[in-house]
Motif scaffolding. Sequence first.
Motif, short mmCIF file in Angstrom:
data_model
loop_
_atom_site.label_atom_id
_atom_site.label_comp_id
_atom_site.label_asym_id
_atom_site.label_seq_id
_atom_site.Cartn_x
_atom_site.Cartn_y
_atom_site.Cartn_z
N ASN A 167 0.71 -1.35 0.06
CA ASN A 167 -0.01 -0.09 0.04
C ASN A 167 1.02 1.19 0.03
OD1 ASN A 167 -2.52 -1.50 0.14
ND2 ASN A 167 -2.62 -1.57 2.21
N GLN A 168 1.87 1.22 0.46
CA GLN A 168 2.77 2.28 0.60
C GLN A 168 3.59 2.59 -0.75
OE1 GLN A 168 6.22 1.64 3.41
NE2 GLN A 168 6.92 3.75 3.22
N PHE A 169 3.71 1.57 -1.52
CA PHE A 169 4.30 1.68 -2.67
C PHE A 169 3.40 1.23 -3.60
CE2 PHE A 169 7.68 1.18 0.24
CZ PHE A 169 8.85 2.25 -0.35
N PRO A 170 2.17 2.03 -4.14
CA PRO A 170 1.03 1.63 -4.92
C PRO A 170 1.65 1.29 -6.50
CG PRO A 170 1.16 4.02 -4.70
CD PRO A 170 2.13 3.45 -3.71
N GLU B 102 2.73 -11.26 -7.40
CA GLU B 102 2.25 -12.92 -7.96
C GLU B 102 2.40 -13.64 -6.63
OE1 GLU B 102 2.94 -16.12 -11.33
OE2 GLU B 102 4.02 -14.32 -11.12
N ILE B 103 1.60 -13.90 -6.13
CA ILE B 103 1.75 -14.99 -4.95
C ILE B 103 1.81 -16.75 -5.58
CG2 ILE B 103 0.81 -16.04 -2.78
CD1 ILE B 103 -0.38 -12.60 -4.00
N LEU C 72 6.33 -12.34 -5.54
CA LEU C 72 6.96 -11.76 -6.73
C LEU C 72 6.40 -10.44 -6.80
CD1 LEU C 72 7.57 -14.96 -8.94
CD2 LEU C 72 8.87 -14.22 -6.98
N ILE C 73 7.07 -9.41 -6.25
CA ILE C 73 6.78 -8.05 -6.56
C ILE C 73 7.39 -7.35 -7.78
CG2 ILE C 73 6.61 -5.82 -5.16
CD1 ILE C 73 6.50 -7.46 -2.77
N ASN D 20 -6.04 -6.84 4.27
CA ASN D 20 -5.38 -5.79 4.94
C ASN D 20 -5.18 -4.58 3.78
OD1 ASN D 20 -3.96 -6.30 7.61
ND2 ASN D 20 -4.08 -8.06 6.54
N GLY D 21 -6.07 -4.48 3.02
CA GLY D 21 -6.23 -3.13 2.17
C GLY D 21 -5.71 -3.15 0.80
N VAL D 22 -4.94 -4.33 0.43
CA VAL D 22 -4.26 -4.38 -0.97
C VAL D 22 -5.51 -4.53 -2.07
CG1 VAL D 22 -2.50 -5.49 -2.34
CG2 VAL D 22 -2.10 -5.09 -0.06
N ALA D 23 -5.74 -3.85 -3.14
CA ALA D 23 -6.42 -4.08 -4.09
C ALA D 23 -6.23 -5.24 -4.65
CB ALA D 23 -6.50 -2.92 -5.16
N ALA D 24 -7.50 -6.17 -4.87
CA ALA D 24 -7.47 -7.51 -5.25
C ALA D 24 -6.70 -7.61 -6.95
CB ALA D 24 -8.65 -8.16 -5.64
N THR D 25 -6.98 -6.14 -7.62
CA THR D 25 -6.39 -6.13 -8.95
C THR D 25 -5.03 -6.23 -9.09
OG1 THR D 25 -6.84 -3.77 -8.67
CG2 THR D 25 -8.67 -5.00 -9.73
N ARG D 26 -4.41 -5.92 -7.97
CA ARG D 26 -2.92 -5.77 -7.83
C ARG D 26 -2.42 -7.16 -7.49
NH1 ARG D 26 -0.88 -1.73 -3.84
NH2 ARG D 26 1.11 -2.04 -4.69
#
Length: 217
Positions: free
Chosen positions: A135-138, A143-144, A211-212, A175-181
Amino acid sequence: MTFRFPLTALAGSALLLAACTDPAQLNPDANYTRDTAFVGAALGTVAGLGASGGTAKGALIGAAVGAGTGALIGNRMDAQAEALRASISNDNISITQDGDLLRVTMPQDILFAVDSTDLSPTLQGDLAALANNLNQFPNSQAEIVGHTDNTGDADYNRDLSVRRAQAVSGVLVNNGVAATRLAATGRGEDSPITSNLTEEGRAQNRRVDILIRSTEV
């Protein structure tokens, strides 16, 4: 005098330089800013050549623009990796980086009980820290990827690895991360990082990789 270069030869050379970094060989001490500036310059050279008809001036302009863009992305990825390392408390979680890829590896034995997709309560804090980092780095996506050892039926292992990846993804979304990401996949026993002939090796192969990558161009 305007110098022109064979476009295909220079483009091929630039792309070869850009491809020299293998994401599978991650270096925990890698410098994103330096590496992505280099790759950006290589790819910018190709773009500059194409736009200018293969002139040296066009190649230099493209390289400069590409290097600047690559350095900016690399700087942000360096900052994201540093912030993540500072927020993760479990020493069994490894964070490695290379180029535009940040890999967070969580052994499945600390995430799940045997044959379970219920996440351990002790890892909720670190998963929340990972979510906060995303969230800090949008301008990044994750990929999990779930992995198992080769014990048991291969099809069952693949399904289990998918469900475990989805469980991790679900915590990040909560925890607030958009599912599209996010994307959750499983490879079962197909991508071991070491031999499955020993219990130690099988334990290393049972893991979830996050994998970010940067979404900036």
